[in-house]
Scaffold this active site. Structure first.
Site, PDB file in Angstrom:
ATOM      1  N   GLU A  72       0.830  -1.210   0.000  1.00 14.01           N
ATOM      2  CA  GLU A  72       0.000   0.000   0.000  1.00 14.01           C
ATOM      3  C   GLU A  72       0.862   1.257   0.000  1.00 14.01           C
ATOM      4  OE1 GLU A  72      -2.924  -0.528  -0.814  1.00 14.01           O
ATOM      5  OE2 GLU A  72      -3.074  -2.650  -0.257  1.00 14.01           O
ATOM      6  N   HIS A  81       1.411   2.219  -3.551  1.00  9.27           N
ATOM      7  CA  HIS A  81       0.279   2.999  -4.059  1.00  9.27           C
ATOM      8  C   HIS A  81       0.334   4.435  -3.513  1.00  9.27           C
ATOM      9  CE1 HIS A  81      -1.984  -0.126  -6.093  1.00  9.27           C
ATOM     10  NE2 HIS A  81      -2.123  -0.877  -5.010  1.00  9.27           N
ATOM     11  N   GLU A 123      -1.023  -0.445  -9.872  1.00  8.63           N
ATOM     12  CA  GLU A 123      -0.609  -1.738  -9.336  1.00  8.63           C
ATOM     13  C   GLU A 123       0.887  -1.959  -9.554  1.00  8.63           C
ATOM     14  OE1 GLU A 123      -2.896  -3.139  -7.602  1.00  8.63           O
ATOM     15  OE2 GLU A 123      -1.882  -5.001  -7.040  1.00  8.63           O
TER      16      GLU A 123
END
Lengths: 494, 494
Positions: free
Chosen positions: A263, A266, A292
């Site tokens: 995460e 991201h 991604e």
């Protein structure tokens, strides 16, 4: 009189600001909200969603888009206009009645699925899914006619602009040639190694401290984001305030730790999107697969590399306590274990593509009308047996009912996971060409050159270029699965 | 064709749903948001605020309001229509330019105040405040002409519908007759008592456990709300999901504990507003003073009573650990200490009204144009000296610069605090008439009859009745300060 383009930027600024409120309250639903708030929150978000759709599809917006094409715009504004047009077209194509019907059918299917999955109730699930598929086919048909492409390609384009099933067939076809044999070799090799699992419990507070320490190492900006807990890890919020989550098990810490690293990939993309164009479509992340690619670059390319694992091993020992299995060699082996299994989200990077390809093949045939919902379990069973050697007969729960995507009609999403993994490998390879000593720098804890390279090549561009152009600028070529193969071979074949 | 009233209920439902998003993201700003998210959040909320203003003041709404008056509506719908009209009129009266100018001046003044207050910079603050006062006078003049009342009464009516300065002068005038002497008597008496302050540290986690245990005792519905931390305690969120906060000091626990009890009073009112009218104005809390009456009912009437303090003392000992000063007698005395001081929010219930009355007198004169901003410090000093015997000369920081209210132009708000305290005393008195053994029930931990009475008399009615009607129905009379006097005398005069 303001220009049509200026009117559009103002319109998209409003949309973005309302999107901000949806993003934060959406995050809140999954991290903070007590169950009793659910209905009112759902109604409030639906109301906002109707409003945003009205603003985006207002008659004037179409007129401004036409007029703006005649105006004198610089390159960034041109790219922005392109993204505006795309958003407008996607929203305007569908009749409101279809949007509403799909939303209702999707909510009903997802809601029931939460009970049906643990109950292994395929029949109940299939009844709802049929309605979702029917409406998704209608949506696909309308989009296909507008885009002049196949139904499935039209849905794919919503998540991954420019991607086609022809390109996927070629890329995934390549993988299918070499991946099964490679996977078997790795599994056979690893069967001869001894790897110890450190024994817990690992208190949540300590795991969180480790996560925060790694986020810091990875350059997460805590002035513009935070880490919380949710049932499924995700990255939400807005670029100025990125909310990532993970979940903790008490008997092992790897899944929470790797969730945080994923995460954070991201998050750094979001935090470094071009703020000078904030609130405009051109400032958004390029696509689902590129997003991604950033999380997988962090988790797989960087995060599971021996260099990075050696770097964080002392942190893990310091914050979780030393115990058998925490030694560097074992710590690395633990994080590089390959073991084909039933569940996609738990898969290692070697067996993951098989999960994606089988879903891709099924959903494409489903949208094309070549198969029906009732055909799914048999196809699932055959493909799992064929690719991963696993029998899923009768186990719908951990088979074709395991994912949320289809319940909401998100057909065309699955391929982006493996595209992301391939882009990540290709980007890391390009980084190694640009900075040959990068692995040594990582081992020494000097990660800044890695971040600078990503900033330079990916983050700062937002949606300025097409995915293909962005990837070509960064790596010198279009998507090429050879780098993913090389990565797996060099990491896992000893 | 739908009726005008149906169109209005749909319009107010939209407004309420957008208000939900504002409430949750507003809570997030004060509890969760990292500093870097501030600007984008401010912009997003301002955009929503413009939208809500547009929806409320749309031409059609005025027409529907006229038409709906001719329609056949039941009593609840009539009350709802009245509240709709009030909201519409309040929003429509002011030109958008004034609303915007006041919002900008208020933001600037508040923002600068956050630095100016610690720096004791009265001159800098006064410069900004003058603009806020000028615009607030303009607002007051427009509202006054529409309502046919004085400027200050027009602002007061925004926070406390139906309240007038004539009524305040009479009520506060009464207080001014007896309160100073009573306060002096109590202070003199308490000077003879020995009260021990338990010595910390009191870890935050333990204080939070105590707060949660007391919230449970007080009937807070954790399925529809939560407790968090913020710089200043508040009650936010929506009735279906009420978010309360407190803040923790490590050297004492009373302030956090009483903060929780106070906000739980607000929360139970919100959680028990009439859900069958959800999203409509008639389902909202009656007024600022009635809301405050509920928090003060919980904190002062109930929370600082010997019966309730005896009830929670074992919880405090159990969760914070036993130590000198935690004995029941001392625990009660600690929570009933009267000590006039500089700061309103830290004041006990005996000296609190003086803080409010002096602000009321100053702000009323300021809005009337009888005094100017430059006159405030001298008046403050005189009134603090007169009422509380405290010299504030030169101390602007803890004097006339201590509150946030004026920075945003919230003139007319302060009186509601003391009105709330008086309503709370009047309600508790009525409860005692209805349930003579209520104090014994409280001491035994049987609080349900108290909640039932509040539910019956206040919570379930939302804005169904005027404040005056609500209070008369509940207590048999309009606001009467005698009950507040009797409460203070019986609790504090030994």
């Amino acid at each position: 009189m303001s220009s049509a383009y200026a009117n559009l930027t103002r319109t998209f600024q409003r949309l973005s600001r309302f999107g901000h409120l949806a993003a934060i309250t959406g995050w809140d639903m999954q991290t903070m909200m007590p169950a009793g708030g659910s209905r009112a929150r759902g109604e409030a978000l639906a109301e906002l969603s109707v409003l945003r759709h009205e603003i985006l599809t207002a008659k004037q917006v179409g007129e401004w888009l036409d007029q703006a094409k005649q105006e004198d715009l610089d390159d960034v504004a041109q790219a922005n206009l392109y993204e505006m047009h795309r958003a407008w077209q996607q929203a305007s194509l569908l009749p409101a009645s279809l949007v509403e019907a799909k939303s209702i059918a999707g909510s009903r299917c997802e809601h029931a699925w939460r009970q049906q999955r643990p109950a292994n109730d395929w029949q109940g699930f299939a009844a709802n899914l049929k309605e979702v598929v029917k409406l998704s086919r209608e949506e696909a048909e309308i989009r296909a006619q507008a885009n002049g492409c196949s139904r499935y390609d039209a849905l794919l384009d919503v998540f991954e602009p420019g991607m086609t099933s022809a390109k996927l067939d070629s890329t995934f076809g390549d993988l299918k040639q070499w991946l099964p044999e490679l996977q078997q070799k790795i599994v056979d090799q690893q069967a001869k190694e001894t790897v110890i699992a450190p024994v817990g419990p690992f208190p949540q507070e300590q795991q969180k401290e480790l996560g925060l320490a790694i986020m810091k190492l990875l350059g997460f900006d805590f002035n513009a984001g935070r880490l919380d807990v949710s049932a499924h890890p995700f990255c939400g919020g807005v670029p100025q305030d990125v909310r990532i989550t993970t979940r903790y098990k008490s008997d092992e810490f790897i899944s929470a730790m790797m969730g945080v690293i994923h995460e954070t990939g991201h998050a750094r993309y979001e935090q470094n999107l071009p703020q000078q164009w904030a609130d405009q479509p051109v400032a958004l992340a390029r696509s689902t697969a590129i997003h991604e690619s950033q999380s997988l670059f962090f988790e797989k390319q960087l995060g599971r590399s021996p260099e990075f694992l050696s770097l964080i091993q002392p942190l893990a020992v310091q914050l979780l306590g030393d115990r058998p299995g925490m030694e560097t060699t074992n710590f690395i082996a633990l994080n590089q274990r390959v073991k084909p299994g039933l569940i996609r989200v738990d898969a290692d990077e070697v067996s993951y593509p098989a999960h994606v390809i089988l879903r891709y093949e099924i959903e494409r045939a489903l949208i094309a009308g070549e198969i029906e919902v009732d055909d799914i379990p048999t196809l699932w069973q055959e493909k799992m047996q064929h690719w991963l050697g696993i029998n899923t007969a009768g186990n719908y729960r951990d088979g074709c009912m395991q994912d949320i995507h289809w319940t909401d009609g998100a057909f065309g999403y699955f391929p982006t996971y493996t595209l992301g993994a391939m882009y990540a490998a290709q980007l890391f390879q390009a980084l190694k060409r640009a900075i040959p000593q990068v692995n040594e720098l990582i081992a020494q804890g000097d990660l800044q050159p890695v971040f600078n390279w990503l900033q330079q090549n990916i983050w700062q561009h937002g949606s300025r270029f097409s995915t293909r152009q962005l990837v070509e600028n960064a790596t010198g070529e279009d998507l090429n699965p050879i780098w993913f193969r090389q990565h797996l071979e060099s990491r896992y074949l000893k």
